[in-house]
Design a protein around this motif. Structure first.
Motif, PDB file in Angstrom:
ATOM      1  N   LEU A  96      30.121  -8.389 -30.207  1.00 40.70           N
ATOM      2  CA  LEU A  96      30.598  -7.265 -29.404  1.00 40.70           C
ATOM      3  C   LEU A  96      31.273  -6.214 -30.283  1.00 40.70           C
ATOM      4  O   LEU A  96      31.083  -5.012 -30.099  1.00 40.70           O
ATOM      5  CB  LEU A  96      31.567  -7.757 -28.331  1.00 40.70           C
ATOM      6  N   ALA A  97      32.053  -6.676 -31.274  1.00 39.64           N
ATOM      7  CA  ALA A  97      32.756  -5.740 -32.148  1.00 39.64           C
ATOM      8  C   ALA A  97      31.748  -4.882 -32.901  1.00 39.64           C
ATOM      9  O   ALA A  97      31.901  -3.657 -33.012  1.00 39.64           O
ATOM     10  CB  ALA A  97      33.653  -6.501 -33.120  1.00 39.64           C
ATOM     11  N   VAL A  98      30.697  -5.519 -33.432  1.00 33.89           N
ATOM     12  CA  VAL A  98      29.673  -4.783 -34.177  1.00 33.89           C
ATOM     13  C   VAL A  98      28.983  -3.787 -33.251  1.00 33.89           C
ATOM     14  O   VAL A  98      28.772  -2.620 -33.600  1.00 33.89           O
ATOM     15  CB  VAL A  98      28.653  -5.758 -34.797  1.00 33.89           C
ATOM     16  N   PHE A  99      28.686  -4.243 -32.019  1.00 33.76           N
ATOM     17  CA  PHE A  99      28.023  -3.375 -31.047  1.00 33.76           C
ATOM     18  C   PHE A  99      28.867  -2.135 -30.757  1.00 33.76           C
ATOM     19  O   PHE A  99      28.385  -1.007 -30.796  1.00 33.76           O
ATOM     20  CB  PHE A  99      27.763  -4.166 -29.762  1.00 33.76           C
ATOM     21  N   PHE A 100      30.145  -2.355 -30.507  1.00 37.07           N
ATOM     22  CA  PHE A 100      31.014  -1.226 -30.179  1.00 37.07           C
ATOM     23  C   PHE A 100      31.273  -0.348 -31.395  1.00 37.07           C
ATOM     24  O   PHE A 100      31.404   0.863 -31.292  1.00 37.07           O
ATOM     25  CB  PHE A 100      32.351  -1.708 -29.605  1.00 37.07           C
ATOM     26  N   LEU A 122      29.789   2.839 -47.806  1.00 38.69           N
ATOM     27  CA  LEU A 122      29.064   1.653 -48.260  1.00 38.69           C
ATOM     28  C   LEU A 122      27.752   1.507 -47.499  1.00 38.69           C
ATOM     29  O   LEU A 122      26.717   1.200 -48.073  1.00 38.69           O
ATOM     30  CB  LEU A 122      29.925   0.411 -48.053  1.00 38.69           C
ATOM     31  N   TYR A 123      27.846   1.730 -46.169  1.00 40.25           N
ATOM     32  CA  TYR A 123      26.634   1.604 -45.347  1.00 40.25           C
ATOM     33  C   TYR A 123      25.635   2.690 -45.722  1.00 40.25           C
ATOM     34  O   TYR A 123      24.434   2.450 -45.812  1.00 40.25           O
ATOM     35  CB  TYR A 123      26.982   1.690 -43.863  1.00 40.25           C
ATOM     36  N   ALA A 124      26.176   3.920 -45.965  1.00 37.03           N
ATOM     37  CA  ALA A 124      25.310   5.038 -46.331  1.00 37.03           C
ATOM     38  C   ALA A 124      24.584   4.720 -47.636  1.00 37.03           C
ATOM     39  O   ALA A 124      23.352   4.834 -47.728  1.00 37.03           O
ATOM     40  CB  ALA A 124      26.142   6.313 -46.472  1.00 37.03           C
ATOM     41  N   TRP A 175      20.052  -5.746 -40.820  1.00 32.70           N
ATOM     42  CA  TRP A 175      20.365  -7.166 -40.991  1.00 32.70           C
ATOM     43  C   TRP A 175      20.996  -7.411 -42.349  1.00 32.70           C
ATOM     44  O   TRP A 175      22.010  -8.095 -42.464  1.00 32.70           O
ATOM     45  CB  TRP A 175      19.069  -7.946 -40.827  1.00 32.70           C
ATOM     46  N   GLN A 176      20.376  -6.782 -43.379  1.00 31.62           N
ATOM     47  CA  GLN A 176      20.907  -6.944 -44.737  1.00 31.62           C
ATOM     48  C   GLN A 176      22.293  -6.321 -44.844  1.00 31.62           C
ATOM     49  O   GLN A 176      23.183  -6.885 -45.470  1.00 31.62           O
ATOM     50  CB  GLN A 176      19.980  -6.271 -45.740  1.00 31.62           C
ATOM     51  N   GLN A 177      22.474  -5.169 -44.206  1.00 35.17           N
ATOM     52  CA  GLN A 177      23.793  -4.527 -44.239  1.00 35.17           C
ATOM     53  C   GLN A 177      24.848  -5.442 -43.628  1.00 35.17           C
ATOM     54  O   GLN A 177      25.956  -5.569 -44.128  1.00 35.17           O
ATOM     55  CB  GLN A 177      23.758  -3.200 -43.471  1.00 35.17           C
ATOM     56  N   PHE A 178      24.461  -6.106 -42.530  1.00 35.59           N
ATOM     57  CA  PHE A 178      25.416  -6.993 -41.852  1.00 35.59           C
ATOM     58  C   PHE A 178      25.834  -8.147 -42.761  1.00 35.59           C
ATOM     59  O   PHE A 178      27.014  -8.422 -42.941  1.00 35.59           O
ATOM     60  CB  PHE A 178      24.803  -7.524 -40.556  1.00 35.59           C
ATOM     61  N   TRP A 179      24.821  -8.806 -43.372  1.00 34.62           N
ATOM     62  CA  TRP A 179      25.158  -9.986 -44.177  1.00 34.62           C
ATOM     63  C   TRP A 179      25.744  -9.636 -45.533  1.00 34.62           C
ATOM     64  O   TRP A 179      26.539 -10.396 -46.087  1.00 34.62           O
ATOM     65  CB  TRP A 179      23.919 -10.876 -44.367  1.00 34.62           C
ATOM     66  N   ARG A 180      25.343  -8.478 -46.107  1.00 32.94           N
ATOM     67  CA  ARG A 180      25.793  -8.156 -47.470  1.00 32.94           C
ATOM     68  C   ARG A 180      27.052  -7.296 -47.486  1.00 32.94           C
ATOM     69  O   ARG A 180      27.776  -7.288 -48.463  1.00 32.94           O
ATOM     70  CB  ARG A 180      24.681  -7.424 -48.237  1.00 32.94           C
TER      71      ARG A 180
END
Lengths: 323, 419
Positions: free
Chosen positions: A120-124, A216-218, A228-233
């Protein structure tokens, strides 16, 4: 020369302060009384800790080493029995069953609360959904409601004959579930407890996400990393300190949960945990009609030791994080 | 400045000393006191009264009635907590030497309270126990000494919904055995109605509701594993198994069970006489019959209701006992006794007042036999009862969860033990 003048300046300031603080007194005596003042300032805190933490804790342990009943609790004279009470409690037929139930209640609650809270946190956090703020506010409801209300509502929803949960299952063709019978009680109280704990995880993890720099995401997406990779890395490693705190606090909170279980089942059947067992014995409630001060203290102490272990794990992890 | 610091330090030391002294004084325990006599004391300006009726809020009929019993020059300060909490609060209050003057204590708690040295004897506290039925006074007598007087008595009966029984062609008067009850349940459920509500909740409340079936089967509290005990467990277990009773009986307390009956969907409800007035005012026509025993006839029900007691006092004992004597005498004798019983929904524990009560209010007529034939829960086992009650509670839960499975019901009763 410059350094020396600075030193002189510093000692001049110190001298001046001494003069202000206590005209005409040598520095050594001032130091001495500062120590005393320090102790005096710490005294209220020490007295508080002693009175409200150490004293009750000591009493609790002392109680578990004496055999108390209602009479000796009032008029004194409870015999000292060493670790007999602990032997009795651990030797009771249901002790290990209750330990297993406590473990399963705690672990399943924590795992589900954390994963749902994180999702939920990631979604929001990702945003772009118009009702995010409203929804996020609504997810706080379980946290804000008094547990007596949510517990009663869960009990009502889980009514085996005409509860809404069974009606909902019926729509999908599933048979009715006897949620709060002795066999299913643990599952049912765990479900309710997960619902209660999600907001806490959501709020902490959401604020953790906000501290991760967007650059970092950019950068990662320029390098061609997928979601998916952004989430895990990126997300998971950078969220690690916050995650550890959330999970460990959750562990300690969940271990000692009494209210939601008590309201729904009074610790009947598989929903008995160390905390509800201790509560029932301490006040002569539920299945424990007899008041058992000593046994309750013993179970309480065992629970405390377990919580303490998790607390120490937390401190160790925190220290490692700081290094 | 140094002087100031020293001053602060001294205050801190003094404060922490104070604190530790108070902490220690909480630890010193007053010894049980045999001294004090109501006849040598005088009532005080404030009288503290504790009862287990939080539902009767300040300003309610009960609250007003209690306060009207204050002797001249005194005011009664009343506070309430649920049964078990009240007993625990009383325990702590006696330990700290600061108990209230009068407590209304649930009758099965009496032997433990007396044995733990929490109560003054009826003699000391000037409580008149004369004329009270022996079966109702029983729980308050420990080792031959009386410790209080019952405020009144309630009993369990079988409420029924007249329309449902009429539709299924059942005459309530014919239900005098388990077989007759079971066949009536079968008929009403076949006719589309629901069967029976009762409370099987964990703890004393569920045990209280189970005892009429337990005793009605001929079982004894000294042997929970007997065939008679198991047959009572099987009876209620089958009700759940056959769908005669809702599965929620495992968590329903008596109020919840009664609310289910008030929906008008259920044919029967095992519940207490304190709901008699509410039943008479229900949207549908209700009646009540005594709970049948297994072989036929009226099953013994457990005595319900609270005792008026005076806790042991360590300071100004005689004055506190004089307070208790005055207020308890007012609440349990003369005209006010009738008001007490009517307000609490109890039948008087004294036959004379009871007869007047029944004459004045016909709703009580069906309850008289049950109250007069009621058995004290603690009569057989004394202070040991609470322990056995806990084991029986586990057995009941096991039986209800078994939903008819005979082997599981038997195991629940033979395995009932432990803490």
């Amino acid at each position: 020369m410059g350094a020396r003048s600075v030193r002189t300046g510093a000692s001049a300031v110190e001298e001046e302060m001494t003069q202000l603080a206590r005209p005409g007194l040598p520095v050594t005596r001032r130091r001495h009384s500062t120590t005393w003042a320090g102790i005096a300032f710490a005294a209220p805190l020490l007295a508080y800790l002693g009175l409200f933490y150490a004293y009750p804790l000591g009493e609790n342990i002392a109680m578990s080493l004496q055999r108390f009943d209602r009479g000796t609790f009032v008029h004194g004279g409870a015999p000292f029995v060493g670790f007999d009470i602990y032997r009795e409690v651990v030797g009771d037929a249901k002790f290990w069953r209750v330990v297993a139930q406590t473990g399963s209640f705690t672990l399943v609650s924590i795992i589900c609360q954390y994963s749902i809270g994180l999702a939920l946190a990631v979604f929001f956090h990702r945003g772009g959904f118009r009702l995010s703020t409203v929804l996020r506010g609504m997810f706080l409801v379980p946290w804000l409601l008094p547990v007596i209300v949510s517990g009663t509502v869960w009990q009502w929803m889980m009514n085996p004959d005409n509860g809404v949960l069974n009606s909902a299952l019926g729509v999908f063709g599933a048979g009715p579930v006897w949620w709060l019978n002795s066999h299913n009680a643990l599952m049912s109280v765990t479900i309710a407890n997960i619902w209660l704990g999600v907001p806490f995880n959501l709020v902490i993890l959401y604020s953790g996400l906000q501290n991760i720099p967007a650059d970092l995401y950019a950068a990662a997406s320029i390098d061609g990393a997928g979601a998916w990779q952004q989430f895990w890395r990126i997300t998971m490693p950078l969220l690690r300190p916050v995650s550890i705190i959330t999970v460990l606090l959750g562990l300690v909170y969940t271990l000692k949960v009494v209210d939601i279980i008590w309201i729904m089942t009074m610790g009947a059947g598989t929903s008995q945990t160390l905390a509800t067992w201790s509560y029932g014995m301490a006040f002569g409630k539920g299945a424990s009609t007899v008041i058992r001060y000593s046994q309750a203290s013993a179970v309480g102490t065992i629970l405390l030791v377990v919580a303490l272990v998790f607390g120490l794990v937390y401190l160790a992890l925190q220290r490692r994080g700081e290094d | 400045m140094r002087k100031t610091m020293n001053h602060v330090w001294r205050i801190a030391v003094a404060a922490s000393l104070c604190v530790s002294v108070t902490a220690c004084s909480g630890n010193s325990t007053p010894s049980p006191s045999g001294s004090g006599d109501a006849s040598r004391g005088a009532t005080t300006s404030e009288i503290r009264f504790w009862d287990p009726y939080p539902q009767h809020a300040a300003g309610s009929a009960w609250d007003t009635h209690v306060k009207s019993c204050a002797p001249a020059g005194s005011t009664i300060v009343r506070s309430s907590a649920p049964q078990t909490d009240l007993f625990n609060q009383l325990t702590t209050a006696v330990k700290e030497g600061n108990p209230p003057d009068i407590v209304s204590l649930d009758n099965p708690m009496m032997p433990e309270a007396a044995a733990s040295g929490l109560l003054a004897t009826a003699g000391q506290a000037g409580i008149d126990t004369s004329g009270v039925d022996e079966n109702l006074l029983g729980p308050g007598i420990v080792d031959g000494v009386a410790y209080g007087v019952p405020f009144g008595s309630n009993a369990l009966g079988l409420y029924y919904n007249k329309a449902i029984l009429d539709q299924a062609g059942i005459d309530p008067a014919s239900i005098t055995s388990w077989d007759a009850l079971n066949s009536a349940l079968e008929k009403v459920v076949a006719a589309g109605a629901k069967g029976i509500t009762f409370s099987g909740v964990t703890g004393e409340e569920g045990v209280f509701q189970f005892l009429p079936w337990f005793w009605g089967a001929g079982a004894s509290l000294s042997d929970l594993a007997s065939d008679e005990a198991v047959s009572a467990g099987q009876l209620v277990s089958d009700w759940v198994g056959h769908g005669f009773a809702p599965k929620s009986v495992v968590t329903d307390n008596q109020s919840a069970a009664y609310d289910l009956f008030l929906t008008g969907e259920y044919a029967f409800a095992e519940n207490g006489s304190w709901f008699a007035a509410a039943a008479a005012a229900a949207d549908f026509e209700t009646g009540v019959i005594p709970i049948p025993s297994k072989a036929g006839g009226v099953a013994p029900v457990p005595t319900g209701g609270e005792f008026a007691v005076a806790p042991v006092q360590t300071t100004d004992a005689s004055d506190h006992y004089a307070n208790a004597a005055a207020v308890i005498a007012c609440l349990t004798s003369g005209n006010a006794a009738m008001v007490t019983s009517e307000t609490l929904g109890y039948l008087s524990a004294r036959p004379k007042t009871r007869a007047e009560q029944v004459a004045a209010n016909p709703v009580w007529a069906p309850w008289v036999a049950s109250v007069e034939g009621a058995e004290g829960r603690t009569t057989e086992l004394g202070a040991q009862y609470v322990e056995v009650s806990g084991q029986l509670s586990q057995a009941i839960q096991g039986a209800l969860n078994a939903a008819g499975d005979a082997a599981a019901v038997r195991t629940a009763f033979t395995d009932a033990a432990g803490i």
